[in-house]
Motif scaffolding. Structure first.
Motif, PDB file in Angstrom:
ATOM      1  N   ALA A  65       0.518  -1.247  -0.075  1.00 25.43           N
ATOM      2  CA  ALA A  65       0.017   0.393   0.282  1.00 25.43           C
ATOM      3  C   ALA A  65       0.677   1.411  -0.433  1.00 25.43           C
ATOM      4  N   GLY A  66       1.746   0.510  -0.145  1.00 24.77           N
ATOM      5  CA  GLY A  66       3.021   2.527  -0.263  1.00 24.77           C
ATOM      6  C   GLY A  66       4.813   1.944   0.456  1.00 24.77           C
ATOM      7  N   TRP A  67       4.970   2.823   0.347  1.00 24.24           N
ATOM      8  CA  TRP A  67       6.290   2.315   0.671  1.00 24.24           C
ATOM      9  C   TRP A  67       6.732   2.268   2.030  1.00 24.24           C
ATOM     10  N   GLU A  68       5.596   1.802   3.129  1.00 25.35           N
ATOM     11  CA  GLU A  68       5.804   1.546   4.624  1.00 25.35           C
ATOM     12  C   GLU A  68       5.733   0.040   4.792  1.00 25.35           C
ATOM     13  N   SER A  69       4.973  -0.743   3.516  1.00 24.18           N
ATOM     14  CA  SER A  69       5.327  -1.922   3.210  1.00 24.18           C
ATOM     15  C   SER A  69       6.159  -2.609   3.239  1.00 24.18           C
ATOM     16  N   PHE A  70       7.608  -1.540   2.633  1.00 24.21           N
ATOM     17  CA  PHE A  70       8.784  -2.560   2.495  1.00 24.21           C
ATOM     18  C   PHE A  70       9.678  -2.538   3.531  1.00 24.21           C
ATOM     19  N   GLU A  71       9.140  -2.109   4.783  1.00 23.01           N
ATOM     20  CA  GLU A  71       9.861  -1.370   6.137  1.00 23.01           C
ATOM     21  C   GLU A  71       9.509  -3.018   6.827  1.00 23.01           C
ATOM     22  N   PRO A  72      10.699  -2.971   7.408  1.00 18.62           N
ATOM     23  CA  PRO A  72      11.840  -2.492   8.358  1.00 18.62           C
ATOM     24  C   PRO A  72      13.270  -2.961   7.009  1.00 18.62           C
ATOM     25  N   TRP A  73      13.041  -3.338   6.505  1.00 17.81           N
ATOM     26  CA  TRP A  73      13.414  -3.357   4.954  1.00 17.81           C
ATOM     27  C   TRP A  73      14.444  -2.812   4.504  1.00 17.81           C
ATOM     28  N   LEU A  74      13.968  -2.171   3.946  1.00 16.77           N
ATOM     29  CA  LEU A  74      14.480  -1.302   3.238  1.00 16.77           C
ATOM     30  C   LEU A  74      15.449   0.071   3.349  1.00 16.77           C
ATOM     31  N   THR A  75      14.863   0.812   4.932  1.00 16.54           N
ATOM     32  CA  THR A  75      15.969   1.196   5.191  1.00 16.54           C
ATOM     33  C   THR A  75      16.662   0.678   5.554  1.00 16.54           C
ATOM     34  N   ARG A  76      16.905  -0.641   6.494  1.00 16.43           N
ATOM     35  CA  ARG A  76      18.290  -1.083   7.183  1.00 16.43           C
ATOM     36  C   ARG A  76      18.862  -1.372   5.674  1.00 16.43           C
ATOM     37  N   LEU A  77      18.414  -1.543   4.411  1.00 14.85           N
ATOM     38  CA  LEU A  77      19.532  -1.442   3.825  1.00 14.85           C
ATOM     39  C   LEU A  77      20.157   0.195   2.864  1.00 14.85           C
ATOM     40  N   GLU A  78      18.983   0.759   2.890  1.00 15.02           N
ATOM     41  CA  GLU A  78      19.480   2.048   2.319  1.00 15.02           C
ATOM     42  C   GLU A  78      21.090   2.255   3.281  1.00 15.02           C
ATOM     43  N   THR A  79      20.171   2.257   4.774  1.00 14.62           N
ATOM     44  CA  THR A  79      21.318   2.845   6.050  1.00 14.62           C
ATOM     45  C   THR A  79      22.815   1.483   6.638  1.00 14.62           C
ATOM     46  N   MET A  80      22.144   0.535   5.699  1.00 13.75           N
ATOM     47  CA  MET A  80      23.678  -0.262   6.150  1.00 13.75           C
ATOM     48  C   MET A  80      24.758  -0.010   6.144  1.00 13.75           C
ATOM     49  N   ASP A  81      25.423  -0.281   7.333  1.00  8.18           N
ATOM     50  CA  ASP A  81      27.067   0.262   7.654  1.00  8.18           C
ATOM     51  C   ASP A  81      27.905  -0.363   6.317  1.00  8.18           C
ATOM     52  N   ASP A  82      29.075   0.721   6.048  1.00  4.77           N
ATOM     53  CA  ASP A  82      29.882  -0.213   4.668  1.00  4.77           C
ATOM     54  C   ASP A  82      30.945  -1.156   4.820  1.00  4.77           C
TER      55      ASP A  82
END
Length: 272
Positions: free
Chosen positions: A193-210
């Motif tokens: 239904a929106g970006w919330e459906s991709f959480e928490p995994w999307l934010t974890r990928l976008e902010t993952m430590d190098d």
């Protein structure tokens, strides 16, 4: 340290022609060999992408380097792969191992579920998380999953396997296309239904430590990518730069002719 393989159980289905093997640790491992018919780099892809998925909290198998001895290959007639019309012995040495998920009894592990059961998957929401991973890693294959249940459980849980075609298999390049790296059945995306459906995994990928990606890369045996460390380093550097494009690539899939997100209002608009 590598897990030593002690016995072959059976050959597995799939393009890489892996084998189910018992390790000296008492665990069952799906082993892909360096001389598989796809490319030896698919072993490196499996290790890197699966460990990134695990770091994001996705349901994927445990991974390990599995050593298969020359003696075991010579004394196990079934340890072979087909290369064209020719069958050759599996290569000895260090191979990629994914922990075999589930049991050996019928019905405990399935490759396919009918449409009626897809909506009942215990971790259905994770298909959105693994979609984000596949777009990030430019998976050139369709998303693969197996479905597991224990004992008397009624509902299955999805486990995401076969990351070998991330980074375009042996080519190690990023070629983006809306319908690549997606599950073939739109029913697993029907709830989006929106970006919330991709959480928490999307934010974890976008902010993952190098460092997570670099440590995963350091665990890859050099023989899986030809020993040229600069090639592996270049792959990881491009991968890390791509994190800012994950949302854009998900939207492109949402706008594709499949229209996989019927509940996501606005995703098809050009100014979205």
């Amino acid at each position: 340290m590598a897990v030593m393989a002690v016995q072959q159980i059976r050959r597995m289905r799939g393009g890489a022609q892996g084998h189910l093997m018992l390790g000296a640790d008492g665990k069952l491992w799906v082993v892909k060999f360096q001389n598989n018919p796809q490319h030896r780099r698919v072993l490196a892809n499996e290790m890197l992408a699966t460990r990134l998925a695990a770091a994001a909290g996705l349901t994927v198998p445990e991974t390990a380097v599995v050593e298969v001895s020359k003696w075991l290959i010579e004394h196990t007639p079934g340890l072979e792969v087909s290369q064209g019309r020719e069958k050759v012995r599996c290569a000895a040495g260090l191979q990629f191992g994914a922990r075999y998920m589930g049991g050996l009894m019928p019905g405990q592990v399935l490759d396919y579920l009918p449409v009626e059961q897809l909506g009942e998957i215990r971790n259905l929401e994770e298909f959105c998380g693994v979609l984000a991973l596949d777009k990030w890693t430019a998976n050139a294959n369709g998303r693969q999953a197996v479905f597991l249940r224990k004992g008397r459980e009624r509902r299955y849980r999805a486990c995401f396997i076969d990351q070998g075609y991330c980074f375009h298999a042996g080519e190690w390049r990023f070629e983006d296309a809306p319908l690549r790296g997606v599950y073939p059945r739109d029913e697993v995306y029907a709830h989006v239904a929106g970006w919330e459906s991709f959480e928490p995994w999307l934010t974890r990928l976008e902010t993952m430590d190098d460092g997570v990606a670099w440590r995963a890369a350091e665990s890859i045996p050099p023989e899986w990518y030809g020993g040229d460390l600069s090639d592996l380093e270049a792959l990881v550097e491009v991968l890390l730069r791509r994190r800012g494009r994950i949302r854009e690539l998900i939207v492109e899939f949402g706008r594709s002719e499949r229209r996989p997100f019927p509940k996501w209002v606005g995703v098809g608009r050009k100014n979205f």
